[in-house]
Design a protein around this motif. Structure first.
Motif, PDB file in Angstrom:
ATOM      1  N   LEU A  79       0.822  -1.209   0.000  1.00 52.45           N
ATOM      2  CA  LEU A  79       0.000   0.000   0.000  1.00 52.45           C
ATOM      3  C   LEU A  79       0.859   1.263   0.000  1.00 52.45           C
ATOM      4  O   LEU A  79       0.567   2.223  -0.727  1.00 52.45           O
ATOM      5  CB  LEU A  79      -0.930  -0.009   1.220  1.00 52.45           C
ATOM      6  CG  LEU A  79      -2.075  -1.040   1.192  1.00 52.45           C
ATOM      7  CD1 LEU A  79      -2.831  -1.038   2.517  1.00 52.45           C
ATOM      8  CD2 LEU A  79      -3.030  -0.724   0.036  1.00 52.45           C
ATOM      9  N   ILE A  80       1.909   1.280   0.806  1.00 55.29           N
ATOM     10  CA  ILE A  80       2.770   2.466   0.857  1.00 55.29           C
ATOM     11  C   ILE A  80       3.478   2.676  -0.482  1.00 55.29           C
ATOM     12  O   ILE A  80       3.540   3.799  -1.006  1.00 55.29           O
ATOM     13  CB  ILE A  80       3.788   2.350   2.005  1.00 55.29           C
ATOM     14  CG1 ILE A  80       3.073   2.362   3.359  1.00 55.29           C
ATOM     15  CG2 ILE A  80       4.808   3.490   1.936  1.00 55.29           C
ATOM     16  CD1 ILE A  80       3.998   2.134   4.542  1.00 55.29           C
ATOM     17  N   VAL A  81       4.014   1.599  -1.049  1.00 56.50           N
ATOM     18  CA  VAL A  81       4.756   1.706  -2.312  1.00 56.50           C
ATOM     19  C   VAL A  81       3.854   2.195  -3.441  1.00 56.50           C
ATOM     20  O   VAL A  81       4.267   2.997  -4.284  1.00 56.50           O
ATOM     21  CB  VAL A  81       5.399   0.355  -2.678  1.00 56.50           C
ATOM     22  CG1 VAL A  81       5.973   0.391  -4.089  1.00 56.50           C
ATOM     23  CG2 VAL A  81       6.493  -0.002  -1.678  1.00 56.50           C
ATOM     24  N   PRO A 125       3.380   7.556  -3.678  1.00 55.98           N
ATOM     25  CA  PRO A 125       3.765   8.447  -4.788  1.00 55.98           C
ATOM     26  C   PRO A 125       2.635   9.339  -5.281  1.00 55.98           C
ATOM     27  O   PRO A 125       2.901  10.378  -5.895  1.00 55.98           O
ATOM     28  CB  PRO A 125       4.204   7.462  -5.884  1.00 55.98           C
ATOM     29  CG  PRO A 125       4.639   6.244  -5.137  1.00 55.98           C
ATOM     30  CD  PRO A 125       3.702   6.155  -3.977  1.00 55.98           C
ATOM     31  N   LYS A 126       1.369   8.958  -5.021  1.00 57.70           N
ATOM     32  CA  LYS A 126       0.243   9.808  -5.421  1.00 57.70           C
ATOM     33  C   LYS A 126       0.150  11.051  -4.536  1.00 57.70           C
ATOM     34  O   LYS A 126      -0.441  12.061  -4.933  1.00 57.70           O
ATOM     35  CB  LYS A 126      -1.064   9.015  -5.345  1.00 57.70           C
ATOM     36  CG  LYS A 126      -1.096   7.777  -6.248  1.00 57.70           C
ATOM     37  CD  LYS A 126      -2.418   7.046  -6.131  1.00 57.70           C
ATOM     38  CE  LYS A 126      -2.422   5.750  -6.954  1.00 57.70           C
ATOM     39  NZ  LYS A 126      -2.225   5.989  -8.395  1.00 57.70           N
ATOM     40  N   LEU A 127       0.753  10.973  -3.332  1.00 60.15           N
ATOM     41  CA  LEU A 127       0.739  12.110  -2.413  1.00 60.15           C
ATOM     42  C   LEU A 127       2.010  12.942  -2.505  1.00 60.15           C
ATOM     43  O   LEU A 127       1.972  14.165  -2.500  1.00 60.15           O
ATOM     44  CB  LEU A 127       0.545  11.610  -0.971  1.00 60.15           C
ATOM     45  CG  LEU A 127      -0.735  10.800  -0.702  1.00 60.15           C
ATOM     46  CD1 LEU A 127      -0.734  10.286   0.735  1.00 60.15           C
ATOM     47  CD2 LEU A 127      -1.964  11.666  -0.965  1.00 60.15           C
ATOM     48  N   ALA A 182       8.767  13.242  -2.835  1.00 56.64           N
ATOM     49  CA  ALA A 182       9.947  13.828  -2.201  1.00 56.64           C
ATOM     50  C   ALA A 182      10.838  12.755  -1.586  1.00 56.64           C
ATOM     51  O   ALA A 182      12.062  12.883  -1.562  1.00 56.64           O
ATOM     52  CB  ALA A 182       9.524  14.836  -1.139  1.00 56.64           C
ATOM     53  N   VAL A 183      10.208  11.695  -1.068  1.00 57.72           N
ATOM     54  CA  VAL A 183      10.938  10.578  -0.473  1.00 57.72           C
ATOM     55  C   VAL A 183      10.495   9.305  -1.191  1.00 57.72           C
ATOM     56  O   VAL A 183       9.299   9.099  -1.404  1.00 57.72           O
ATOM     57  CB  VAL A 183      10.647  10.455   1.037  1.00 57.72           C
ATOM     58  CG1 VAL A 183      11.436   9.296   1.635  1.00 57.72           C
ATOM     59  CG2 VAL A 183      10.984  11.751   1.738  1.00 57.72           C
ATOM     60  N   PRO A 184      11.443   8.436  -1.593  1.00 54.87           N
ATOM     61  CA  PRO A 184      11.054   7.195  -2.275  1.00 54.87           C
ATOM     62  C   PRO A 184      10.119   6.356  -1.431  1.00 54.87           C
ATOM     63  O   PRO A 184      10.401   6.080  -0.255  1.00 54.87           O
ATOM     64  CB  PRO A 184      12.392   6.483  -2.505  1.00 54.87           C
ATOM     65  CG  PRO A 184      13.413   7.570  -2.465  1.00 54.87           C
ATOM     66  CD  PRO A 184      12.903   8.576  -1.484  1.00 54.87           C
TER      67      PRO A 184
END
Length: 507
Positions: A174-176, A180-182, A185-187
């Motif tokens: 879920l995080i991965v 990125p939709k939010l 700035a951080v991978p």
């Protein structure tokens, strides 16, 4: 290619070849932070594979990890493809493993050194350019097989495991996918791994970790000692393995470099990549112990998920891995395998060229190219060796290509109005496949005494074709006729003139 080129902020600082210079990255904090974070994510994705590959080759995990540090840092400066990650790789481990089983780990050092020397020679003599002859269908098969192998390698980490693995796995996915939709700035993979590792440590979850895969104890080794005789017997033992490791490592690195070229819309030096890998493997042999090459999955993590474009990211990956091995080995050992498996599964699914296997695409593609792609995938998955699959795919593509163009050559006959001259026009290329039945295309019995064969629309490529033309002239001579060859281009005329009469007259 399966992954479209992206345009990170570094695009504004590109050189004419499309690469991003390291100095430009160091001068801009935003670019530097992107490269540093990408390198850290790549390191975390690198660790479990390096450890598992060390078990294949028969050396300890610590040895493979230190070798990976050496390779990553050395290739950051020596390699021809920025942002490409090199480390102790499974393809090379598969080649070295039988020799280690038969003769022991003491022969690894001389094997690695000879492997490096051979790769330097490949680069110096420009043999790396041979990668241009790999067909697109094989490249697509290579990429698809890579995705399948990466995915299958992670399956063991989510089967027959404690039930708490699955929530951690789901949270990582879920995080991965969603972070990125939010923000970018951080991978997202780095955030996911940190969050899941922290959760596992805080709640004391008993789940498989990196430490369970093998020893990752702290400390650094010294120089690898040479413990075998320096004689011809040792050379006989190591030479076949070194040749295989050199070819496999080069092939995987050059194909990965080509893939990254496409992903980043830039160009790289394949010759430099070859001799650079050779030098890096020599260094890894002395300080570490095992050879390696480009790590394709981790390179995709670095370039696609981390959006790295320069050598800074791979320097960071090597230094961060060194820090983890030498100082932070307990932290590294505590990372849940579920988190790393989830990240690599996402990478695997993004690596596969889904467009290439759509029914609409398969309908449009020539059947021969689809067969080559599928066979490449099947062989790679069956053997677990990318180099073998690519080799089989290239050979199959060559055979199918030769078969296809063998049937595009035709011969047209026209008799002069007075019946004294027979004019023939050869259409299409002449080579070993198309010239085999050329002799049977002429009417030896019915033709007059003068024969003119026009090659304006043809080209003589090999000795088989010259032998076929000699055979035609011989058969006509047996019927009392003379043959005149016209329309040969400069290359064909010179080639025919050099060989005619010196070959067997039969086709």
């Amino acid at each position: 290619m399966p992954l479209a080129p992206s345009a990170p902020a570094s695009a504004a600082y590109r050189l004419p070849n499309g690469q991003v210079p390291a100095l430009a990255v160091l001068r801009h904090p935003r670019l530097l932070s992107t490269e540093v974070l990408a390198g850290m994510v790549t390191t975390l994705a690198l660790i479990p594979e390096v450890i598992s590959f060390s078990l294949i080759s028969g050396v300890g995990p610590d040895v493979a990890l230190i070798s990976s540090v050496t390779l990553a840092i050395a290739m950051s400066f020596l390699g021809g493809r920025p942002a490409m990650v090199s480390a102790a790789a499974g393809s090379v481990a598969l080649v070295i493993a039988p020799m280690v089983a038969a003769h022991g780990t003491e022969y690894v050092l001389p094997t690695v050194l000879l492997t490096g020397i051979l790769q330097v020679l490949f680069g110096v003599f420009g043999l790396a350019r041979l990668v241009r002859y790999i067909p697109r269908s094989v490249m697509i098969g290579f990429v698809n097989a890579l995705g399948v192998l990466i995915f299958l390698a992670q399956v063991t980490h989510v089967i027959d495991v404690p039930w708490m693995v699955y929530p951690l796995f789901a949270v990582t996915i879920l995080i991965v996918v969603l972070l990125p939709k939010l923000t970018t700035a951080v991978p997202a993979p780095l955030v996911a791994i940190v969050v899941v590792t922290a959760a596992a440590m805080v709640f004391g979850l008993n789940v498989p970790t990196v430490g369970d895969e093998g020893s990752v104890s702290g400390g650094l080794p010294g120089l690898t000692p040479w413990t075998v005789p320096f004689d011809l017997t040792t050379l006989q033992i190591i030479l076949p393995t070194a040749v295989g490791a050199a070819l496999v490592g080069l092939l995987e690195s050059l194909l990965t470099a080509k893939l990254v070229d496409d992903l980043t819309d830039s160009r790289s030096s394949k010759s430099r990549e070859s001799w650079g890998l050779g030098v890096a493997n020599i260094l890894a042999g002395f300080w570490g112990g095992v050879a390696g090459c480009a790590m394709i999955g981790q390179t995709v993590v670095n370039v696609q998920l981390g959006r790295a474009r320069s050598r800074v990211s791979t320097v960071v990956a090597g230094l961060f891995l060194l820090l983890l091995v030498a100082v932070l080995s307990p932290v590294m050992a505590a990372i849940p395998m579920a988190a790393l498996a989830a990240v690599m599964m996402v990478v695997a699914l993004r690596t596969i060229d889904w467009h290439s296997v759509r029914p609409s695409t398969l309908k449009r593609m020539p059947l021969s190219e689809t067969v080559v792609m599928l066979v490449t995938v099947a062989v790679v998955v069956a053997t677990g060796n990318l180099a073998i699959g690519v080799g089989v795919g290239v050979l199959l593509a060559l055979v199918l290509f030769a078969r296809r163009i063998a049937h595009v050559t035709s011969v047209e006959r026209e008799l002069a109005d007075d019946g004294t001259v027979a004019h023939y026009r050869v259409l299409g290329p002449l080579f070993f496949a198309s010239s085999n039945d050329l002799v049977d295309r002429f009417s030896y019995v019915d033709d007059p005494e003068r024969i003119v064969i026009d090659f304006t629309a043809s080209h003589v490529w090999d000795a088989s074709s010259v032998a076929a033309l000699d055979a035609i002239e011989t058969r006509y001579a047996a019927h009392g006729a003379t043959v005149e060859l016209i329309g040969l281009n400069a290359h064909s005329r010179a080639f025919h003139g050099r060989l005619t009469g010196s070959l067997d007259g039969s086709a």
